[in-house]
Motif scaffolding. Structure first.
Motif, PDB file in Angstrom:
ATOM      1  N   THR A 169       0.828  -1.211   0.000  1.00 49.42           N
ATOM      2  CA  THR A 169       0.000   0.000   0.000  1.00 49.42           C
ATOM      3  C   THR A 169       0.857   1.254   0.000  1.00 49.42           C
ATOM      4  OG1 THR A 169      -1.784  -1.145   1.167  1.00 49.42           O
ATOM      5  CG2 THR A 169      -1.773   1.252   1.263  1.00 49.42           C
ATOM      6  N   TRP A 173       0.842   3.740  -3.377  1.00 47.73           N
ATOM      7  CA  TRP A 173       0.298   5.095  -3.398  1.00 47.73           C
ATOM      8  C   TRP A 173       1.294   6.087  -3.976  1.00 47.73           C
ATOM      9  CZ3 TRP A 173      -4.454   6.795  -3.073  1.00 47.73           C
ATOM     10  CH2 TRP A 173      -4.658   8.167  -2.944  1.00 47.73           C
ATOM     11  N   SER A 247      -0.466   8.179   2.114  1.00 43.57           N
ATOM     12  CA  SER A 247       0.104   6.843   2.138  1.00 43.57           C
ATOM     13  C   SER A 247       0.200   6.309   3.567  1.00 43.57           C
ATOM     14  CB  SER A 247       1.484   6.861   1.477  1.00 43.57           C
ATOM     15  OG  SER A 247       2.054   5.575   1.473  1.00 43.57           O
ATOM     16  N   LEU A 250      -3.336   5.376   4.791  1.00 46.78           N
ATOM     17  CA  LEU A 250      -3.823   4.108   4.244  1.00 46.78           C
ATOM     18  C   LEU A 250      -3.123   2.916   4.883  1.00 46.78           C
ATOM     19  CD1 LEU A 250      -4.033   5.080   0.462  1.00 46.78           C
ATOM     20  CD2 LEU A 250      -5.950   4.650   2.016  1.00 46.78           C
ATOM     21  N   GLY A 327     -11.550   1.426  -4.141  1.00 48.12           N
ATOM     22  CA  GLY A 327     -10.096   1.327  -4.235  1.00 48.12           C
ATOM     23  C   GLY A 327      -9.623   0.892  -5.602  1.00 48.12           C
ATOM     24  N   ALA A 331      -7.132   3.045  -8.160  1.00 50.22           N
ATOM     25  CA  ALA A 331      -5.928   2.450  -8.742  1.00 50.22           C
ATOM     26  C   ALA A 331      -5.955   2.445 -10.259  1.00 50.22           C
ATOM     27  CB  ALA A 331      -5.758   1.021  -8.241  1.00 50.22           C
ATOM     28  N   ALA A 344      -0.519  -0.490  -6.371  1.00 50.28           N
ATOM     29  CA  ALA A 344      -1.815   0.154  -6.202  1.00 50.28           C
ATOM     30  C   ALA A 344      -2.958  -0.757  -6.619  1.00 50.28           C
ATOM     31  CB  ALA A 344      -1.849   1.457  -7.000  1.00 50.28           C
ATOM     32  N   LEU A 348      -4.888  -1.395  -2.957  1.00 49.56           N
ATOM     33  CA  LEU A 348      -5.946  -0.440  -2.641  1.00 49.56           C
ATOM     34  C   LEU A 348      -7.321  -1.079  -2.443  1.00 49.56           C
ATOM     35  CD1 LEU A 348      -5.073   2.743  -4.743  1.00 49.56           C
ATOM     36  CD2 LEU A 348      -4.643   2.245  -2.337  1.00 49.56           C
ATOM     37  N   THR A 351      -7.120  -2.479   1.126  1.00 48.12           N
ATOM     38  CA  THR A 351      -6.929  -1.413   2.114  1.00 48.12           C
ATOM     39  C   THR A 351      -8.184  -0.571   2.269  1.00 48.12           C
ATOM     40  OG1 THR A 351      -4.579  -1.340   1.544  1.00 48.12           O
ATOM     41  CG2 THR A 351      -5.484   0.547   2.726  1.00 48.12           C
ATOM     42  N   ALA A 352      -8.870  -0.276   1.180  1.00 50.38           N
ATOM     43  CA  ALA A 352     -10.080   0.539   1.260  1.00 50.38           C
ATOM     44  C   ALA A 352     -11.206  -0.185   1.980  1.00 50.38           C
ATOM     45  CB  ALA A 352     -10.533   0.930  -0.146  1.00 50.38           C
TER      46      ALA A 352
END
Length: 361
Positions: A169, A173, A247, A250, A327, A331, A344, A348, A351-352
């Motif tokens: 992540t 980013w 970054s 996240l 996410g 990306a 990404a 993402l 992570t999102a």
């Protein structure tokens, strides 16, 4: 006084000069004064005679009239027909083929160093939003299944794939924002995620909100202090500050998998894995989004039946799938490349979805 009779003034007659001590006129001055430029002239007694025609030819280039064009003149201006080096470099960069397979245009020495494929797409009038494709979707699904499988085992087992997710992540980013390599920013963001993991492991899941939000505030302040000490121009410092803060945030928010209930984390990670795979199918975008959300809800129901979540897994799966699609969309704002595939585009979506999983546990 001279005994010669007085002659009237002739306005067309050249003025007569008195012969100097070193000059001698061999003829009558009055008779040949008006013809002195048609013959030969002498400057002194010791100099050779200079023809009048040669003197006239020498003085011709000094006139203001357009000079006579000869065949040798085009060779006297070699730089007028050649383009400037900067223009040639700019034309070479603009004429670079898009299908060359490289992520950047050719480097130049005229200031236009490199342009990304997304910037080239904007210049050509094409959309810069390009979906990462099936390859990052497979990697996202693999990482999501690892999270889903290790979450019910123990918190320490979950930390292993979680640390990988935080590292990808942080790197993804910066790569998505065109700041690559940015080793210091990536290391700072990754260190913030690891700090949040350690804080949750020490404090326990019951204190997860404070253990996550505490490092987030500290890292924002730390990033601000580091950027203020930078000697870059203000625009570059502001851009680096925003990228580092985002970054770090996240990477720290991804700790939500560790702070949530193990069964909820397992259901949410499985739903993200299925949703991303469905989104990568070659379907129209509206149909692909609907199919991905339905697949995420179905995966939530299936994973909820295997755990103690039950039918609530449909809600968790749908919420995690919706965040994963957000996410995935973020990306997509760059052309796919090796870095975007593994950073990404992979990280993402997972992570999102972490905040939704943390809130719904």
């Amino acid at each position: 006084m001279s005994n010669q009779p007085y002659e009237g003034y002739d306005p067309y007659q050249q003025p007569q000069q008195q012969p100097g001590p070193h000059q001698q006129w061999g003829y009558d001055e009055q008779q040949y004064a008006t013809q002195q430029w048609q013959g030969q002239t002498w400057e002194t007694q010791t100099h050779a005679p200079v023809p009048a025609a040669a003197e006239t030819a020498y003085m011709a280039p000094q006139s203001y009239e357009r000079p006579y064009v000869t065949e040798q003149q085009p060779q006297q201006q070699p730089y007028a027909a050649q383009p400037a080096p900067a223009s040639a470099a700019a034309q070479a960069a603009a004429a670079a083929p898009a299908e060359s397979g490289q992520g950047y245009g050719p480097a130049t020495v005229a200031g236009n160093a490199r342009i990304t494929d997304a910037q080239r797409a904007r210049l050509e009038g094409r959309s810069p939003v390009i979906e990462p494709g099936m390859q990052p979707a497979l990697l996202t699904a693999l990482l999501g299944l690892l999270l889903a499988a290790t979450a019910p085992v123990s918190s320490y087992a979950l930390v292993v794939p979680l640390v990988i997710l935080q590292a990808v992540t942080a790197a993804g980013w910066f790569r998505l924002n065109g700041m690559w390599p940015a080793r210091q920013g990536i290391a700072l963001a990754f260190l913030g995620g690891v700090t949040a993991d350690v804080a949750v492991l020490v404090a326990g899941r019951e204190q997860a909100p404070a253990a996550i939000l505490g490092p987030l505030g500290v890292w924002v302040l730390l990033t601000l202090v580091l950027q203020l000490r930078s000697h870059a121009d203000p625009d570059t410092r502001m851009y680096g500050l925003m990228a580092t803060v985002a970054s770090s945030a996240l990477a720290i928010i991804a700790t939500g998998y560790l702070g949530a209930d193990p069964d909820t984390a397992s259901v949410g990670a499985a739903a993200v894995a299925v949703a991303v795979l469905a989104r990568a199918l070659p379907l129209p975008t509206p149909a692909s989004v609907v199919v991905a959300l339905l697949a995420a809800a179905g995966a939530g129901i299936a994973a909820g039946g295997m755990t103690g979540v039950g039918t609530r897994g449909a809600l968790i799966g749908a919420a995690a799938g919706a965040c994963a699609l957000i996410g995935h969309r973020v990306a997509s704002y760059d052309y796919p490349s090796r870095f975007v595939h593994f950073t990404a585009g992979v990280a993402l979506p997972l992570t999102a979805a972490a905040p939704a999983i943390w809130i719904l546990h």
